[in-house]
Motif scaffolding. Structure first.
Motif, mmCIF file in Angstrom:
data_model
loop_
_atom_site.group_PDB
_atom_site.id
_atom_site.type_symbol
_atom_site.label_atom_id
_atom_site.label_comp_id
_atom_site.label_asym_id
_atom_site.label_seq_id
_atom_site.Cartn_x
_atom_site.Cartn_y
_atom_site.Cartn_z
ATOM 1 N N THR A 94 59.349 -0.152 61.854
ATOM 2 C CA THR A 94 59.818 -1.306 61.088
ATOM 3 C C THR A 94 58.940 -1.486 59.862
ATOM 4 O O THR A 94 57.784 -1.910 59.968
ATOM 5 C CB THR A 94 59.814 -2.580 61.945
ATOM 6 O OG1 THR A 94 60.647 -2.362 63.078
ATOM 7 C CG2 THR A 94 60.323 -3.774 61.161
ATOM 8 N N HIS A 95 59.479 -1.114 58.726
ATOM 9 C CA HIS A 95 58.821 -1.253 57.430
ATOM 10 C C HIS A 95 59.865 -1.725 56.430
ATOM 11 O O HIS A 95 61.046 -1.441 56.593
ATOM 12 C CB HIS A 95 58.275 0.095 56.925
ATOM 13 C CG HIS A 95 57.390 0.801 57.884
ATOM 14 N ND1 HIS A 95 56.065 0.491 58.037
ATOM 15 C CD2 HIS A 95 57.639 1.807 58.758
ATOM 16 C CE1 HIS A 95 55.535 1.273 58.956
ATOM 17 N NE2 HIS A 95 56.469 2.081 59.416
ATOM 18 N N ILE A 96 59.439 -2.398 55.402
ATOM 19 C CA ILE A 96 60.320 -2.642 54.262
ATOM 20 C C ILE A 96 60.261 -1.373 53.425
ATOM 21 O O ILE A 96 59.183 -0.908 53.062
ATOM 22 C CB ILE A 96 59.863 -3.857 53.424
ATOM 23 C CG1 ILE A 96 59.836 -5.130 54.277
ATOM 24 C CG2 ILE A 96 60.747 -4.022 52.187
ATOM 25 C CD1 ILE A 96 61.187 -5.579 54.779
ATOM 26 N N GLY A 97 61.408 -0.796 53.141
ATOM 27 C CA GLY A 97 61.443 0.409 52.319
ATOM 28 C C GLY A 97 61.501 0.050 50.851
ATOM 29 O O GLY A 97 61.900 -1.057 50.478
ATOM 30 N N VAL A 98 61.091 0.983 50.021
ATOM 31 C CA VAL A 98 61.254 0.851 48.575
ATOM 32 C C VAL A 98 62.179 1.979 48.141
ATOM 33 O O VAL A 98 61.827 3.159 48.223
ATOM 34 C CB VAL A 98 59.915 0.903 47.816
ATOM 35 C CG1 VAL A 98 60.163 0.828 46.306
ATOM 36 C CG2 VAL A 98 58.995 -0.227 48.270
ATOM 37 N N MET A 111 65.093 2.518 38.828
ATOM 38 C CA MET A 111 65.138 1.231 39.517
ATOM 39 C C MET A 111 64.462 1.422 40.873
ATOM 40 O O MET A 111 64.778 2.357 41.603
ATOM 41 C CB MET A 111 66.578 0.771 39.722
ATOM 42 C CG MET A 111 66.671 -0.509 40.562
ATOM 43 S SD MET A 111 68.376 -0.953 40.975
ATOM 44 C CE MET A 111 68.779 -1.909 39.520
ATOM 45 N N SER A 112 63.539 0.537 41.197
ATOM 46 C CA SER A 112 62.886 0.538 42.506
ATOM 47 C C SER A 112 62.990 -0.859 43.090
ATOM 48 O O SER A 112 62.603 -1.832 42.435
ATOM 49 C CB SER A 112 61.412 0.931 42.372
ATOM 50 O OG SER A 112 61.295 2.256 41.912
ATOM 51 N N VAL A 113 63.525 -0.949 44.310
ATOM 52 C CA VAL A 113 63.733 -2.250 44.943
ATOM 53 C C VAL A 113 63.384 -2.173 46.429
ATOM 54 O O VAL A 113 63.617 -1.154 47.074
ATOM 55 C CB VAL A 113 65.191 -2.744 44.780
ATOM 56 C CG1 VAL A 113 65.515 -3.024 43.328
ATOM 57 C CG2 VAL A 113 66.173 -1.746 45.350
ATOM 58 N N PRO A 114 62.829 -3.265 46.976
ATOM 59 C CA PRO A 114 62.581 -3.306 48.424
ATOM 60 C C PRO A 114 63.902 -3.500 49.163
ATOM 61 O O PRO A 114 64.815 -4.161 48.658
ATOM 62 C CB PRO A 114 61.661 -4.515 48.592
ATOM 63 C CG PRO A 114 61.945 -5.377 47.405
ATOM 64 C CD PRO A 114 62.378 -4.474 46.291
ATOM 65 N N THR A 132 69.699 5.142 56.377
ATOM 66 C CA THR A 132 70.822 4.298 55.993
ATOM 67 C C THR A 132 70.311 2.960 55.471
ATOM 68 O O THR A 132 69.271 2.460 55.913
ATOM 69 C CB THR A 132 71.782 4.037 57.176
ATOM 70 O OG1 THR A 132 71.060 3.419 58.240
ATOM 71 C CG2 THR A 132 72.430 5.319 57.661
ATOM 72 N N PHE A 133 71.032 2.407 54.518
ATOM 73 C CA PHE A 133 70.761 1.062 54.012
ATOM 74 C C PHE A 133 72.070 0.518 53.474
ATOM 75 O O PHE A 133 73.007 1.272 53.196
ATOM 76 C CB PHE A 133 69.660 1.051 52.942
ATOM 77 C CG PHE A 133 69.948 1.926 51.758
ATOM 78 C CD1 PHE A 133 70.646 1.436 50.665
ATOM 79 C CD2 PHE A 133 69.531 3.245 51.737
ATOM 80 C CE1 PHE A 133 70.923 2.249 49.569
ATOM 81 C CE2 PHE A 133 69.791 4.067 50.646
ATOM 82 C CZ PHE A 133 70.493 3.562 49.569
ATOM 83 N N ALA A 134 72.143 -0.792 53.355
ATOM 84 C CA ALA A 134 73.390 -1.431 52.931
ATOM 85 C C ALA A 134 73.165 -2.235 51.656
ATOM 86 O O ALA A 134 72.095 -2.800 51.447
ATOM 87 C CB ALA A 134 73.915 -2.338 54.037
ATOM 88 N N THR A 135 74.192 -2.275 50.826
ATOM 89 C CA THR A 135 74.120 -3.037 49.587
ATOM 90 C C THR A 135 75.525 -3.432 49.149
ATOM 91 O O THR A 135 76.522 -2.936 49.668
ATOM 92 C CB THR A 135 73.394 -2.224 48.486
ATOM 93 O OG1 THR A 135 73.121 -3.070 47.375
ATOM 94 C CG2 THR A 135 74.192 -1.020 48.044
ATOM 95 N N THR A 192 60.439 5.131 49.960
ATOM 96 C CA THR A 192 59.051 5.103 50.436
ATOM 97 C C THR A 192 58.855 3.958 51.413
ATOM 98 O O THR A 192 59.379 2.866 51.203
ATOM 99 C CB THR A 192 58.077 4.913 49.250
ATOM 100 O OG1 THR A 192 58.279 5.975 48.313
ATOM 101 C CG2 THR A 192 56.629 4.913 49.709
ATOM 102 N N VAL A 193 58.083 4.224 52.466
ATOM 103 C CA VAL A 193 57.616 3.177 53.375
ATOM 104 C C VAL A 193 56.115 3.350 53.523
ATOM 105 O O VAL A 193 55.589 4.458 53.418
ATOM 106 C CB VAL A 193 58.310 3.206 54.757
ATOM 107 C CG1 VAL A 193 59.795 2.923 54.620
ATOM 108 C CG2 VAL A 193 58.076 4.510 55.472
#
Length: 144
Positions: free
Chosen positions: A17-21, A33-36, A48-51, A70-71
């Motif tokens: 469990t990490h916040i990814g960038v 663009m880099s976002v958490p 996987t990630f959702a947006t 990155t984590v």
């Protein structure tokens, strides 16, 4: 002595469990663009990630077809895993999976409450699937 993680170590770390960038190539003339972001990963699988389908982030991802991710562990011993990979799929976000992410990141009670407040929006989101292809790792604990 190496500070690189083994394949198993890096996959287990990324699965934590990490916040990814998320990083994706910027529009013409702009920096990347880099976002958490919250994400899911199981060893050997896809990230996987959702947006939102209408976000600038999604437009850049679709244009680039690849991302960096990155984590990190911010407390000693410092560690990080960074991947680069091609986007291999887009699909409607599974509400139950997003509920699980909400609980993973916020805890049982707060995660359930958060999800209940946004579940209508979640039904409009897109999940992006990325195949990790290049890995960079560092484990400060291996320096000792």
């Amino acid at each position: 002595m190496t500070t690189k993680m083994t394949a198993d170590e890096r996959e287990q770390f990324l699965a934590g469990t990490h916040i990814g960038v998320l990083s994706v190539a910027g529009a013409e003339g702009r920096a990347p663009m880099s976002v958490p972001i919250w994400y899911g990963y199981a060893p050997g699988g896809e990230l996987t990630f959702a947006t939102s389908p209408d976000s600038q982030k999604m437009a850049l991802i679709r244009a680039a077809g690849k991302v960096g991710f990155t984590v990190q562990q911010e407390a000693l011993p410092y560690r990080y895993v960074a991947i680069e990979g091609d986007v291999v799929g887009y699909e409607p976000t599974d509400a139950e999976e997003y509920r699980e992410w909400s609980i993973r990141y916020l805890g049982e009670e707060a995660g359930a409450r958060f999800f209940d407040g946004i579940k209508g929006f979640v039904s409009t989101m897109i999940t992006v699937r990325v195949r990790p292809e290049r890995w960079r790792t560092y484990d400060f604990a291996k320096e000792q």
